[in-house]
Design a protein around this motif. Structure first.
Motif, PDB file in Angstrom:
ATOM      1  N   HIS A 223      22.995  21.056  27.298  1.00 59.54           N
ATOM      2  CA  HIS A 223      24.421  20.896  27.605  1.00 59.54           C
ATOM      3  C   HIS A 223      25.033  22.204  28.125  1.00 59.54           C
ATOM      4  N   GLU A 224      24.854  23.268  27.348  1.00 60.60           N
ATOM      5  CA  GLU A 224      25.490  24.537  27.743  1.00 60.60           C
ATOM      6  C   GLU A 224      24.932  25.030  29.075  1.00 60.60           C
TER       7      GLU A 224
ATOM      8  N   HIS B 231      26.471  23.715  32.255  1.00 57.13           N
ATOM      9  CA  HIS B 231      27.753  24.268  32.709  1.00 57.13           C
ATOM     10  C   HIS B 231      27.585  25.224  33.901  1.00 57.13           C
TER      11      HIS B 231
ATOM     12  N   GLU C 164      33.150  19.188  31.159  1.00 55.38           N
ATOM     13  CA  GLU C 164      32.498  18.570  29.992  1.00 55.38           C
ATOM     14  C   GLU C 164      31.865  17.214  30.301  1.00 55.38           C
TER      15      GLU C 164
ATOM     16  N   ALA D 280      28.683  18.177  32.205  1.00 56.53           N
ATOM     17  CA  ALA D 280      27.660  18.800  31.344  1.00 56.53           C
ATOM     18  C   ALA D 280      27.072  17.770  30.382  1.00 56.53           C
TER      19      ALA D 280
ATOM     20  N   TYR E 136      33.994  14.211  27.136  1.00 52.57           N
ATOM     21  CA  TYR E 136      32.553  14.395  26.919  1.00 52.57           C
ATOM     22  C   TYR E 136      31.841  13.039  27.002  1.00 52.57           C
TER      23      TYR E 136
HETATM   24 ZN    ZN Z   1      30.471  21.886  27.220  1.00 50.24          ZN
END
Ligand code: ZN
Length: 463
Positions: A299-300, A303, A320, A323, A379
């Protein structure tokens, strides 16, 4: 609250930080932070500004403020956010010697010290403190001077859009290491203290400084670093491997990242949350140690494939939402189809729970999530929108459209309208109805809440 005249059309001050020189003693044994922070401020507005508001952690107190080497008048007092009363900060108002004209810059220097207090009551992850086990200095709890207004809604749009360079000189007791995602210029040793000097590699929106007994794994070829807590170093090789294969996967699907200057992973304790900036991430211990939780890393890392938002109040779909879906794609690739399906189902359940708790989600479009302060939903709803889009247009067009969008808006802010335009450009007008109803209408949450089967959703939008 004393009155401050804002120059920005959206009620925000037009004064932005463009550079930080942050010097600090992190006294891990005493639990105290002693800091001196020089901030270069720039007036990006059209009107002269007389004052600037600075937010500091409620446990930190300023002892002096200077402007260009001369002491200036300032006030400081504890202040609660009007829109999020549990958040209390030390609000510092600095009165410039002379009004700061549009386009002008000035340096201010704040000396301050105290104990960093977390905001666990509001944000469970915000457990920051100065401590011998782990110390963290970051934006989220205002451990360094944050330029902005004491209002949650404003900060949420202001902070991710700021860009500054920084230089850090962080002094810690011998045996401790300072981790940061910037470039390490060197160390200085004095008695039993060590000073680490870092500079940012690229303009950043945040500074994260972690202090612990870290061990570092470095991959020279790809310029990748992994800071692991001593007891978790056994996982560092695996994390490095995950970084490499996930980077390769995203590159293959979506092209080169928007910016690239190497990458650093810094492990932080369990429950302290993850964060990403353009050159690295803070990764929660849980994701670091447990191979089933590697999705946090995916996930990170995703970005890196975000463009700046040009929305008035960001919905967080573009960062978000993106990602979250990229993460799911990486999980499908590396952990299998079953994991992917399970995660999509989980995501839908979360949306339903969120809509039950906050029925406004059934009425407003994703485009309004920022305005209604429900960006948490981006998200999950964002991932579902991208998933359905992907299913409607297929791999080839999905990759092509996302690639083109990221390339086109890498340097200029994009709105959700720009996103739609690019998708329609690549995939044709057949996709318009879906985007209008899911992104700019309320169909995403209403359909997902009704548990409309996937096949029905697809056949409703497939030409
Ligand atoms: Zn995030």
């Amino acid at each position: 609250m004393s009155t401050v005249i804002y120059g920005g059309e959206d009620g925000l001050s037009c004064i932005k930080p463009v550079e930080y020189y942050f010097t600090a003693n992190v006294l891990v044994n005493e639990g105290v932070l002693q800091a001196k922070c020089r901030v270069k401020l720039s007036n990006l507005g059209a009107e002269p500004e007389n004052t600037v508001q600075i937010l500091l952690n409620r446990g930190l107190k300023a002892s002096s403020v200077e402007q260009s080497g001369r002491r200036v008048i300032f006030t400081q007092r504890l202040c609660k956010f009007p829109d999020l009363k549990e958040i209390e900060v030390n609000l510092i108002e600095i009165h410039f010697e002379r009004p700061l004209k549009p386009g002008d810059t000035t340096w201010i220097t704040l000396a301050y010290e105290g104990e960093v207090e977390g905001y666990e009551e509001v944000f469970t992850y915000a457990r920051d403190k100065i401590d011998e086990n782990f110390s963290l200095i970051r934006t989220d709890v205002f451990s360094y001077p944050v330029v902005g207004a004491p209002e949650f809604k404003k900060l949420v749009s202001l902070l991710p859009s700021q860009r500054f360079n920084y230089r850090l000189e962080i002094t810690v007791p011998e045996g401790f290491k300072v981790a940061n995602i910037g470039r390490l210029l060197g160390y200085r040793r004095k008695k039993d203290m060590v000073t680490y000097i870092y500079v940012s590699k690229l303009p950043s929106w945040r500074m994260d400084i972690a202090v612990a007994r870290f061990k570092l794994l470095f991959d020279k070829e790809e310029d990748l670093r992994v800071f692991a807590l001593e007891e978790d170093y056994v996982h560092a090789e695996r994390i490095m491997h995950e970084l490499k294969r996930c980077l390769a996967f995203y590159r293959e699907w979506f092209g080169e990242p928007v910016f690239w200057a190497g990458y650093t992973v810094v492990e932080i304790p369990e429950g302290w949350g993850g964060q990403a900036d353009v050159c690295g991430m803070l990764l929660d211990s849980r994701c670091f140690r447990d191979e089933n939780e590697v999705g946090g890393l995916y996930h990170e890392l995703a970005h890196l494939w975000n463009v700046p938002s040009g929305e008035k109040i960001p919905s967080r779909f573009l960062d978000e939402g993106f990602a979250s879906y990229f993460q799911l794609l990486a999980e499908r690739k590396f952990l299998g189809e079953e994991k992917f399906r399970e995660k999509m189902k989980f995501s839908r359940r979360r949306i339903i729970q969120m809509a039950e708790k906050n029925p406004i989600l059934l009425e407003i479009p994703v485009a309004s999530y920022g305005e209604y302060m429900v960006t948490d939903a981006s998200y999950f709803v964002g991932a579902w929108i991208l998933y359905i889009l992907h299913r409607i247009v297929g791999d080839e067009y999905f990759k092509k459209a996302i690639k083109r969008f990221l390339k086109h808006y890498s340097r200029k802010p994009a709105t959700l309208g720009d996103f739609k335009e690019t998708i329609v450009e690549v995939c044709g007008t057949r996709i318009e109805k879906f985007l209008d109803e899911w992104l700019f209408g309320n169909k995403a949450v209403t359909y997902l809440k009704k548990r409309v089967p996937l096949e029905h959703l697809l056949s409703a939008y497939k030409p």
